[in-house]
Design a protein around this motif. Sequence first.
Motif, PDB file in Angstrom:
ATOM      1  N   ILE A 341      41.099  35.742  23.245  1.00  0.00           N
ATOM      2  CA  ILE A 341      40.274  35.110  22.219  1.00  0.00           C
ATOM      3  C   ILE A 341      40.412  33.587  22.307  1.00  0.00           C
ATOM      4  CG2 ILE A 341      39.963  34.828  19.720  1.00  0.00           C
ATOM      5  CD1 ILE A 341      38.838  37.449  20.833  1.00  0.00           C
ATOM      6  N   LEU A 342      39.313  32.918  22.058  1.00  0.00           N
ATOM      7  CA  LEU A 342      39.200  31.462  22.156  1.00  0.00           C
ATOM      8  C   LEU A 342      40.259  30.730  21.323  1.00  0.00           C
ATOM      9  CD1 LEU A 342      37.111  29.161  23.121  1.00  0.00           C
ATOM     10  CD2 LEU A 342      36.203  29.338  20.793  1.00  0.00           C
ATOM     11  N   HIS A 343      40.796  29.647  21.901  1.00  0.00           N
ATOM     12  CA  HIS A 343      41.645  28.748  21.115  1.00  0.00           C
ATOM     13  C   HIS A 343      40.791  27.681  20.443  1.00  0.00           C
ATOM     14  CE1 HIS A 343      44.840  26.249  19.677  1.00  0.00           C
ATOM     15  NE2 HIS A 343      44.505  25.248  20.470  1.00  0.00           N
ATOM     16  N   GLU A 344      39.991  26.954  21.240  1.00  0.00           N
ATOM     17  CA  GLU A 344      39.124  25.939  20.659  1.00  0.00           C
ATOM     18  C   GLU A 344      37.971  25.633  21.602  1.00  0.00           C
ATOM     19  OE1 GLU A 344      40.317  21.637  20.675  1.00  0.00           O
ATOM     20  OE2 GLU A 344      42.237  22.437  21.362  1.00  0.00           O
ATOM     21  N   ALA A 345      36.919  25.057  21.027  1.00  0.00           N
ATOM     22  CA  ALA A 345      35.756  24.642  21.808  1.00  0.00           C
ATOM     23  C   ALA A 345      35.390  23.220  21.405  1.00  0.00           C
ATOM     24  CB  ALA A 345      34.584  25.580  21.568  1.00  0.00           C
ATOM     25  N   ARG A 346      35.153  22.360  22.393  1.00  0.00           N
ATOM     26  CA  ARG A 346      34.783  20.968  22.151  1.00  0.00           C
ATOM     27  C   ARG A 346      33.517  20.643  22.948  1.00  0.00           C
ATOM     28  NH1 ARG A 346      38.009  18.016  18.303  1.00  0.00           N
ATOM     29  NH2 ARG A 346      40.105  18.884  18.351  1.00  0.00           N
ATOM     30  N   ASN A 347      32.752  19.662  22.465  1.00  0.00           N
ATOM     31  CA  ASN A 347      31.570  19.250  23.211  1.00  0.00           C
ATOM     32  C   ASN A 347      31.410  17.739  23.272  1.00  0.00           C
ATOM     33  OD1 ASN A 347      30.910  18.813  20.551  1.00  0.00           O
ATOM     34  ND2 ASN A 347      29.176  20.231  20.502  1.00  0.00           N
ATOM     35  N   GLY A 348      32.515  17.010  23.141  1.00  0.00           N
ATOM     36  CA  GLY A 348      32.473  15.562  23.292  1.00  0.00           C
ATOM     37  C   GLY A 348      32.494  15.160  24.757  1.00  0.00           C
ATOM     38  N   GLU A 349      32.369  13.867  24.984  1.00  0.00           N
ATOM     39  CA  GLU A 349      32.301  13.343  26.350  1.00  0.00           C
ATOM     40  C   GLU A 349      33.539  13.691  27.167  1.00  0.00           C
ATOM     41  OE1 GLU A 349      31.691   9.002  28.611  1.00  0.00           O
ATOM     42  OE2 GLU A 349      31.973   9.111  26.437  1.00  0.00           O
ATOM     43  N   MET A 350      34.726  13.531  26.598  1.00  0.00           N
ATOM     44  CA  MET A 350      35.954  13.763  27.361  1.00  0.00           C
ATOM     45  C   MET A 350      36.147  15.242  27.685  1.00  0.00           C
ATOM     46  SD  MET A 350      38.517  11.023  25.511  1.00  0.00           S
ATOM     47  CE  MET A 350      39.918  11.367  26.572  1.00  0.00           C
ATOM     48  N   ALA A 351      35.682  16.120  26.806  1.00  0.00           N
ATOM     49  CA  ALA A 351      35.731  17.550  27.116  1.00  0.00           C
ATOM     50  C   ALA A 351      34.738  17.888  28.210  1.00  0.00           C
ATOM     51  CB  ALA A 351      35.434  18.364  25.858  1.00  0.00           C
ATOM     52  N   ASN A 352      33.543  17.283  28.152  1.00  0.00           N
ATOM     53  CA  ASN A 352      32.517  17.572  29.147  1.00  0.00           C
ATOM     54  C   ASN A 352      32.895  17.081  30.535  1.00  0.00           C
ATOM     55  OD1 ASN A 352      30.950  18.722  27.151  1.00  0.00           O
ATOM     56  ND2 ASN A 352      29.653  16.924  26.852  1.00  0.00           N
ATOM     57  N   THR A 353      33.626  15.962  30.606  1.00  0.00           N
ATOM     58  CA  THR A 353      34.022  15.421  31.908  1.00  0.00           C
ATOM     59  C   THR A 353      35.310  16.046  32.440  1.00  0.00           C
ATOM     60  OG1 THR A 353      35.259  13.621  30.857  1.00  0.00           O
ATOM     61  CG2 THR A 353      32.950  13.188  31.430  1.00  0.00           C
ATOM     62  N   GLY A 354      36.013  16.831  31.609  1.00  0.00           N
ATOM     63  CA  GLY A 354      37.263  17.438  32.036  1.00  0.00           C
ATOM     64  C   GLY A 354      38.471  16.550  31.848  1.00  0.00           C
ATOM     65  N   GLU A 355      38.302  15.407  31.164  1.00  0.00           N
ATOM     66  CA  GLU A 355      39.456  14.536  30.895  1.00  0.00           C
ATOM     67  C   GLU A 355      40.446  15.218  29.960  1.00  0.00           C
ATOM     68  OE1 GLU A 355      38.313  10.252  30.146  1.00  0.00           O
ATOM     69  OE2 GLU A 355      36.322  11.155  30.280  1.00  0.00           O
ATOM     70  N   ILE A 356      39.949  16.090  29.125  1.00  0.00           N
ATOM     71  CA  ILE A 356      40.788  16.975  28.319  1.00  0.00           C
ATOM     72  C   ILE A 356      40.332  18.402  28.607  1.00  0.00           C
ATOM     73  CG2 ILE A 356      41.300  15.308  26.486  1.00  0.00           C
ATOM     74  CD1 ILE A 356      39.029  16.623  24.855  1.00  0.00           C
ATOM     75  N   PRO A 357      41.198  19.402  28.468  1.00  0.00           N
ATOM     76  CA  PRO A 357      40.845  20.762  28.902  1.00  0.00           C
ATOM     77  C   PRO A 357      40.174  21.618  27.842  1.00  0.00           C
ATOM     78  CG  PRO A 357      43.148  20.708  28.274  1.00  0.00           C
ATOM     79  CD  PRO A 357      42.623  19.300  28.076  1.00  0.00           C
ATOM     80  N   PHE A 358      39.716  21.030  26.739  1.00  0.00           N
ATOM     81  CA  PHE A 358      39.399  21.828  25.563  1.00  0.00           C
ATOM     82  C   PHE A 358      37.912  22.133  25.366  1.00  0.00           C
ATOM     83  CE2 PHE A 358      43.223  19.251  24.408  1.00  0.00           C
ATOM     84  CZ  PHE A 358      44.133  20.271  24.640  1.00  0.00           C
ATOM     85  N   TYR A 362      41.465  28.533  26.076  1.00  0.00           N
ATOM     86  CA  TYR A 362      42.016  29.803  25.587  1.00  0.00           C
ATOM     87  C   TYR A 362      43.545  29.781  25.490  1.00  0.00           C
ATOM     88  CZ  TYR A 362      37.330  31.630  26.213  1.00  0.00           C
ATOM     89  OH  TYR A 362      35.981  31.841  26.100  1.00  0.00           O
ATOM     90  N   GLY A 363      44.140  28.592  25.430  1.00  0.00           N
ATOM     91  CA  GLY A 363      45.590  28.487  25.426  1.00  0.00           C
ATOM     92  C   GLY A 363      46.213  28.781  24.079  1.00  0.00           C
ATOM     93  N   THR A 364      46.067  30.008  23.610  1.00  0.00           N
ATOM     94  CA  THR A 364      46.708  30.459  22.374  1.00  0.00           C
ATOM     95  C   THR A 364      47.233  31.871  22.597  1.00  0.00           C
ATOM     96  OG1 THR A 364      46.333  31.112  20.090  1.00  0.00           O
ATOM     97  CG2 THR A 364      44.424  31.137  21.512  1.00  0.00           C
ATOM     98  N   ILE A 365      48.438  32.130  22.170  1.00  0.00           N
ATOM     99  CA  ILE A 365      49.037  33.453  22.360  1.00  0.00           C
ATOM    100  C   ILE A 365      48.737  34.392  21.205  1.00  0.00           C
ATOM    101  CG2 ILE A 365      51.251  32.860  21.256  1.00  0.00           C
ATOM    102  CD1 ILE A 365      50.694  35.067  24.409  1.00  0.00           C
TER     103      ILE A 365
END
Length: 718
Positions: A341-358, A362-365
């Motif tokens: 199940i999803l941890h979080e979803a982002r749609n900002g510039e840094m998320a779109n470019t891969g500068e952040i992985p979010f 899915y990094g939640t246990i």
Amino acid sequence: MKEEIVKEEFHISSEAVNTDEVNMVLNYSNTFAVFDRSGNIRPYGKMVQGIYHNGTRFINKLVLHIDGEKPLLLSGSIKEGNSIYWVDLTNPNVKKCTIPENSLHIERHQFVRESAFYEEIKILQYEPENCAFDLTLDFAGDFRDIFEIRGIERKVKTNNAYPIYHDEYFETTYLGLDGVERSFEVHFQSDVEYTLAKNRAIFSVNLTPKKVATIHYCIHFLTGKEKKEAISYFEAKALNQLELKQSKTLFSDIKTSNAQFNHWLYRSEKDFISLLSHTDYGKYPYAGVPWYNTAFGRDGIIAAMEILWINPEITKGVLLFLAANQAIDLVPEKDAEPGKILHEARNGEMANTGEIPFKQYYGTIDATPLFIMLAGMYYNRTADLELIKHIWPNIIAAINWIDEYGDIDGDGFVEYIHKSENGLTNQGWKDSFDSIMHESNQLADPPIALCEVQSYVYGAKVQAAKLALKLGHQELSLKLFNEAAVLKVNFNENFWDEELSCFVLALDGHKKPCRVKSSNAGHCLFTEIADPDKAIILAETLLDLDMFSGWGVRTLSSQSGRYNPMSYHNGSIWPHDNALIAYGLSKYGLQKHVLKIMESIFDASLFIELQRVPELYCGFERRKGIGPTAYPVACSPQAWSVGAVFMLLQSCLRIDINSINKTITFDRIILPDYLNEIRLIDLKLGNEKCSLIINRSKYDNVAFNILQKPDNWEIVIN
């Protein structure tokens, strides 16, 4: 709560806010605004003030002046169910007039709605002579990603924003490194003459006594090539008021004999509604403003659990959204595995470019077992078998993930180790890099099996077993019940520490117990994985002086070497954490402990502005006459924090609404001293409703007055 890894790469810097100021917040789905008390936004570098849309700060300057002077603040407050910020200002000495200070009344009414910001400015003069002056509004936009505001230094050179000048409106555009064009437009409607000079609007105000001058404008936030049809301030305000009226039907109405408690309920309900985003699958509670104004799996699930008994509709939206976004493939850079199940979803510039992985991470246990638990709880509350049938493949995929990917070493416990190179190191709800440790203060080596995660897995298998039986899968049901029973035995044997009188925080990668007292252990109560004798001992441990500050249960014992009451996860107090603990205590009938937690969070709310209980506050010991100490970058409002009051009240009432058996059960409730009466109006029971009044009677007993209920439902009072 969220993205912190070793080296604290995703830690929220304390420089992100100016702690000397009080910021005011308005939010509507993907758009929110943070102002000073005067309704201004001042460009203090990376400070949090601004208007944000889809993870980007579009506006970083919005300042009102009178002849170049800052107006004087009289008051500012959020009105109309969290929808409008209302500011009262007056004038300093105005150079162009002879009127004295405090002669003008300036009202600012501000709100956000559907990718836009609206403001009305009304000016009234009380002196007998006429007055003329310039009122100016300055605008600027920096289009910074919210992770930049949080303190992450970008390693790439970004493009500059550039203004496009028009005769009647402002426009500023920015081309992101993700190829997405973002822009804002400022449109004016005013009975005051004005001129535009770059990003400054100059209004030539001529006032006669007791006659109001009015200015309206709106700012549209545009992404890509989209264009939005401009609507007036009054149209937008009317739509907001209509939605506010309609939203009243979302929650059952709860009123008590205590006015302050009623205000806490009211504020929490309105804040929760303000965080709801409309998705293709229904309403979803975004985690919190400003840092987490997006969909988080764990947060959405727990927030839905907190309000399920009075608002099951939100849970349906959460389940459908998370089912639709469940991982299908193995993608290590996203920490994604089939069924997770999803941890979080982002749609900002840094998320779109891969500068952040979010972007979709899915990094939640724990979100996966919690998803299954929520499905079972929802069915018990609503008897909505059609929804369960619809998401049954997702529930099976989640169960398979627990067995195939969650239990990394095959020991029967679910562990985590991050695969994404720049993902989260710790993947429980306490995901700070230093939140899982041994008594020696050494950080635990992965893979890590958290105590509360085993509790969630137990709860997930019990709930899935019940659903499987309902759907006719007897063999699977028996298998899941048996696995849950084995897990419960093994958990109590391996995680209980007699000397600590507590479940250990975790087992590390070497199966060495992290012998630390933490609030995580309290989460082992609401699924009832804890043996009853251990639950009674644990209750005393959680409310002992080292764990309980007087404002709630701390995240970490003050006796721990890593205890710091000003930390994010190692000694602070989280209201949602306390609500889950109280809910667990109520499962074992430990109502005196429940009341103590309830009272502590309620008392804390009385010292907090608007009674808007934040994401967390510091864990300092309670001091007479002084409220809880604020955590400087806490989200407020935050969904699972404002939802806490409803789960706390549910825990006091020990109310269980079972739509399968058509019963509402109150099991040996105890009311706190400050609540002599509770009115539960329009509890939703499918297409029908129930209303009743609960009164404290003599000798601390309670009396019930049933106002209405469906004929085929039974109210059981133990």
